[in-house]
Structures are given as C-alpha cells and as structure tokens.
Design a protein around this motif. Structure first.
Motif, short mmCIF file in Angstrom:
data_model
loop_
_atom_site.label_atom_id
_atom_site.label_comp_id
_atom_site.label_asym_id
_atom_site.label_seq_id
_atom_site.Cartn_x
_atom_site.Cartn_y
_atom_site.Cartn_z
N ALA A 252 51.66 82.90 50.95
CA ALA A 252 51.16 84.23 50.61
C ALA A 252 51.18 84.48 49.12
CB ALA A 252 51.99 85.31 51.33
N ASP A 253 52.04 83.76 48.40
CA ASP A 253 52.14 83.97 46.96
C ASP A 253 51.43 82.88 46.17
OD1 ASP A 253 53.79 86.24 47.29
OD2 ASP A 253 55.50 84.93 47.67
N TYR B 238 43.52 83.72 45.39
CA TYR B 238 43.16 85.06 44.96
C TYR B 238 43.91 85.46 43.70
CZ TYR B 238 40.82 86.16 49.38
OH TYR B 238 39.96 86.20 50.45
N ASP B 239 43.17 86.09 42.76
CA ASP B 239 43.87 86.80 41.68
C ASP B 239 44.06 88.24 42.12
OD1 ASP B 239 41.40 88.09 41.35
OD2 ASP B 239 40.84 86.88 39.61
N ASP B 240 44.62 89.06 41.26
CA ASP B 240 44.94 90.44 41.65
C ASP B 240 43.69 91.23 42.02
OD1 ASP B 240 47.57 89.89 41.20
OD2 ASP B 240 47.67 90.85 39.23
N ALA B 241 42.60 91.03 41.28
CA ALA B 241 41.39 91.78 41.56
C ALA B 241 40.80 91.37 42.91
CB ALA B 241 40.36 91.56 40.44
N ALA B 242 40.79 90.07 43.19
CA ALA B 242 40.26 89.59 44.46
C ALA B 242 41.14 90.07 45.62
CB ALA B 242 40.17 88.08 44.46
N THR B 243 42.44 90.08 45.41
CA THR B 243 43.35 90.57 46.46
C THR B 243 43.06 92.03 46.77
OG1 THR B 243 45.10 89.02 45.86
CG2 THR B 243 45.76 90.99 47.06
N ALA B 244 42.88 92.84 45.71
CA ALA B 244 42.58 94.25 45.92
C ALA B 244 41.26 94.44 46.66
CB ALA B 244 42.55 94.98 44.58
N ALA B 245 40.27 93.59 46.33
CA ALA B 245 38.97 93.68 47.00
C ALA B 245 39.10 93.30 48.48
CB ALA B 245 37.97 92.75 46.31
N LYS B 246 39.91 92.30 48.77
CA LYS B 246 40.12 91.89 50.16
C LYS B 246 40.82 93.00 50.93
CE LYS B 246 42.38 88.35 52.98
NZ LYS B 246 43.06 87.03 52.99
N VAL B 247 41.83 93.60 50.33
CA VAL B 247 42.54 94.70 50.99
C VAL B 247 41.58 95.82 51.34
CG1 VAL B 247 44.25 96.53 50.64
CG2 VAL B 247 44.81 94.17 50.03
N SER C 265 36.12 85.72 44.67
CA SER C 265 36.46 84.54 45.45
C SER C 265 35.18 83.98 46.06
CB SER C 265 37.46 84.89 46.55
OG SER C 265 36.81 85.46 47.67
N VAL C 266 35.31 82.83 46.72
CA VAL C 266 34.16 82.23 47.40
C VAL C 266 34.21 82.54 48.90
CG1 VAL C 266 33.91 80.39 45.72
CG2 VAL C 266 35.43 80.05 47.68
N ARG C 267 35.11 83.41 49.31
CA ARG C 267 35.34 83.70 50.72
C ARG C 267 34.48 84.88 51.19
NH1 ARG C 267 41.89 82.94 51.55
NH2 ARG C 267 42.09 80.98 50.36
N THR C 268 34.28 84.95 52.52
CA THR C 268 33.51 86.03 53.12
C THR C 268 34.30 86.61 54.28
OG1 THR C 268 31.44 84.90 52.55
CG2 THR C 268 31.31 86.66 54.19
N LEU C 269 34.28 87.95 54.39
CA LEU C 269 34.99 88.64 55.47
C LEU C 269 33.97 89.15 56.47
CD1 LEU C 269 37.99 89.43 56.06
CD2 LEU C 269 37.41 91.70 55.20
N PHE C 270 34.23 88.91 57.76
CA PHE C 270 33.33 89.30 58.83
C PHE C 270 34.01 90.29 59.77
CE2 PHE C 270 31.67 85.26 57.45
CZ PHE C 270 30.29 85.33 57.67
#
Length: 467
Positions: A263-264, A268-277, A454-459
């Motif tokens: 998890a650590d 993800y950087d901080d901005a990507a983590t915030a976007a995922k959240v 990130s290069v990831r996608t959320l569905f």
C-alpha cells in the motif's frame, strides 16, 4: 400464541444438547431446550448475563414467545442481536484470534466471580461485531461445580493457544492449519512443530507440551478406577491467569510477507492517489449501496473510502501482515464499520464440517451479502500472478455482487511489470481491450475513468440482467 411457520435449523448448530439456532422467516432465533431449563434460569437470574452484556463480552438477546420454538421440548426462545457477518478463526488475523482468546478468558473470570463457568471455549463461539470480538453462544454458561476442573481447558488450548503459538513462534502461515483442523489444532502436533526451547517456557511448557504429554498418557491408560481430579477455585483462577499471561505474551510483527508494504509502494504519487480516491468514492456514491466487500484490500485504505461513503465493509486480503496492520489500525482508531479478514480469492474458505455445511464457504457469504465488490489493484494479481483468465474473473465478480468497481492495471504499470519480472509474458489477452471484451459478457460498463497521473483505468460495472 404466535402462528407457527416453516423453520430452518442452522447447519452449524447441532452439537449442543442444550439448544440450537434456527431461522423463521429470515429471523434468527435460539431455542433453549427443556434439558437446560434449570441452568438457563439460574444464569438469567444471577445477573451474570447483564454484566457480560454491559461489558461487551456476550451478545444481547430478547426473549420472545416460546410458541416460536422450532420443535419441542422448548423451555425458552430468544432472538439474539442480528449479526451482519459470519467469519471463522481461520479467516482472522493474529491479533483478531488473540483478542478472541483474551475475551474468552475474561468471560470465564467474570463467570467464576458469580459461581458460574464456561461450558466450552470454542473459537466458533466468537464473532466480530462492530469491530470487536463478542461471544454469540448464549448457552455457554452454567453453574460451577465446586472443585471440578475447568472442562474447556483442552478446547481453549487447541482453538486458541496452539494456533497463536505456532503463528508467533514458527510461521504465521501455520494459522491455516485451523482450516483443516476445525476442532482445534491437536496439542501433540503443536508440540512437535514448536521450537524445542518452548518446552522450558513458563506458559507454553505446561499448557502445550505437558498438556499434550498428559493427553497421550491418559489415552493409553485403560485401567480405569482412578480418582477424579479436582481443582479449587483458587487453582482455577491461577490457571486462567496463566493462560491469559501466556496468550498476552505471544506477539507477531506484521512484516516480511510478500505484499506487507504494498500500500505504501504503489505506482501512484499523491496527486494520482487523490484522483483515485475521488473516482472510487464517486462510483460508490452513484451505486448507493450499503454493503461492500473489498477484495484484495491490503491494509484497507480504500475500505475506508467505502466506509466514508456510507458502506459497511468487509476487507479481504491474502497477506497476513496487511490484514494484521489493517486490524490494528482500526482498533487504534475505534473504527466499527470495517471488518478485515484473511482470505485468498484463488483458494477461498470452502464449505466445511459436517455435511460440508457446518461452516459456510466464503464465496457463499459474499454472494449473500455484497451489493458491490471492490477490486482495486487486484486484476493483475489474479490474471497474471495466478493465471486466472479474465472471463473467469468477470464471471466470479458477477456471481458475487450486482455491482463491481474494478481497477485495470495494464502491463506497462510498474506493479504489473513487477509480476512479469520473473516469468515469461504469455498473457496476450491482458489488455484494456481484452478486459472490456471479457467483462462485457457479464457486466454493463456504466462508467470508466482514466485515473489522473497513472496508466490505470477505473470501471463501474453493473451485472447484466439474468446473470
């Protein structure tokens, strides 16, 4: 008189001759049979039940019309406080099992003060309710007989002390022995597996090694005619205190497993983590459910996001260290809306026990409860790490819940590259196009959101009608 309707006895409630659990129109009841009437009335009139409930040790119940009994002879019928989740000792982290053990010993100590005793010390008598262990067997207490030894001693050692000792002193993975030894880990087996130096331990020496030796000796002693052992109240109190000290002294540092720090150490950087959240919370709020199972939850970061969105969450992970860290963090924060459990989705807890129905399988429990499953940073572990084809993953998720929030992690992501680093890439269909094709057979794609940074996608996926 209450009108009689069809009832179903709980498949896991048949061993106790004093009563059993049953369901009537979806409501759970417990019947107290006439054979236990005197003990039950003594227990209820002693004030012990009220003290145990007030202390959060025993689940509360309400007495209802005896005409609701499933079958004669019934003395009483009670309706226990409903449980949101059934879990089993082989799905608990080290800290969860340890807390359940200490709860059991505390119950015995309070019972002894009222001249009562536990009738048994099964780990299956304990469930986690709002984040804490609680005894759910309302028939666990009976009046103590002066000078009688503590009957549940062996069961406590096999259900609690032996697995805790093996996890702490040998290997955390030995906790899985509880899955094949549903009646507790045999003490002779535990004694052979533990390091030889534990024979000199003030706790494990007598409670495991000498206890196992005594069992072997008495098993071979067919002469009979011996005098029955006795145990004064003082000696019983000393035994319980010794067990409590031994259990408390066992510890395990949650580190050194494959994904303990995952998890650590993500991509993800901080901005990507915030976007995922934000994206995860938005999808969960759009679904509007109340019960979520987080598959591959690690330490539970996104389980917390789901809980903040109003969900009651079960957080599953295969890594003992991650589950232990999650549990200890929830305890420290006083969180009651997330239950972490140890589970391998590629080898989930099966139906087990008598008739393969006494203990429910994990997938059946998810299927009966979940409104949404979360699968964040999980697909690459299943598809590449475990060689599970994408259509099979899609079919499983569709079986488990009507909604899924799934994160696709492509091959060029650092975490997927980590999985591919030690093996040949034979996963030609593992692309976002392959993901869409595989999942569209079971789900409608409601929304898909590229995760910023990130290069990831959320569905957000909704199960197709008729599935």
């Amino acid at each position: 008189m209450a009108e009689a309707t069809a009832t179903t006895r709980d498949a896991g409630s048949f061993r106790d001759p004093a009563g059993f659990v049953f369901r009537r129109e979806g409501v759970v009841y417990r019947q107290i049979d006439a054979s236990f009437a005197d003990e039950w009335e003594a227990y209820r009139s002693s004030g012990l039940y009220d003290r145990l409930v007030a202390a959060g040790i025993v689940i509360a119940h309400e007495e209802v019309d005896p005409a609701l009994a499933a079958e004669p002879p019934a003395h009483r019928v009670i309706r226990p406080e409903p449980l949101e989740l059934i879990s089993y000792p082989y799905e608990w982290s080290f800290g969860q099992l340890q807390d359940a053990a200490l709860l059991t010993l505390r119950a015995q100590a309070l019972a002894a003060e009222a001249d009562f005793t536990l009738r048994d010390a099964s780990a299956y008598n304990v469930q986690f309710v709002r984040g804490r262990p609680v005894i759910i067997d309302s028939l666990s207490f009976e009046r103590a007989v002066p000078d009688r030894p503590w009957a549940p001693y062996r069961q406590f050692c096999e259900h609690f002390l032996a697995p805790l000792a093996l996890m702490a002193r040998v290997d955390i993975r030995l906790g899985r022995l509880q899955r094949t030894h549903l009646d507790g880990i045999p003490l002779d087996l535990a004694a052979r597996l533990l390091p030889g130096r534990t024979r000199l331990s003030m706790g494990l020496g007598p409670h495991v090694h000498l206890h196992a030796r005594a069992q072997r000796r008495h098993a071979d002693d067919n002469a009979g005619g011996g005098t029955e052992a006795t145990m004064s109240a003082r000696r019983l109190a000393t035994l319980i205190e010794s067990l409590r000290d031994t259990v408390s002294s066992l510890s395990w540092e949650p580190s050194g497993t494959a994904w303990a720090d995952y998890a650590d150490s993500t991509s993800y950087d901080d901005a990507a983590t915030a976007a995922k959240v934000r994206a995860v919370r938005g999808m969960l709020e759009a679904i509007g459910g109340r019960r979520a199972w987080d598959l591959g939850a690690n330490t539970g970061r996104y389980s917390g996001v789901a809980a903040e969105a109003g969900y009651r969450v079960v957080a599953l992970d295969v890594d003992p260290a991650a589950v232990e860290r999650g549990y200890q963090a929830l305890k420290a924060d006083g969180r009651v809306d997330i239950t972490p459990l140890l589970a391998d989705l590629t080898d989930p807890s099966p139906p087990a026990g008598w008739g393969s129905a006494e203990r429910l399988g994990l997938l059946e429990r998810i299927e009966a409860d979940a409104e949404v499953v979360l699968a964040l940073a999980l697909i690459h572990h299943l598809a590449i790490g475990a060689n599970v084809p994408l259509p099979m993953i899609a079919a499983l998720f569709a079986r488990l819940a009507p909604h899924a929030v799934v994160e696709f992690v492509p091959k060029d992501d650092a975490m997927t590259q980590r999985l591919l680093g030690a093996r040949r890439d034979v996963f030609d269909d593992y692309t976002i196009e392959g993901f869409r094709a595989a999942f569209e057979g079971s789900f409608e794609i409601v929304t898909d959101v590229p995760i910023e940074g990130s290069v990831r996608t959320l569905f957000h996926l909704r199960r197709r009608q008729g599935r």
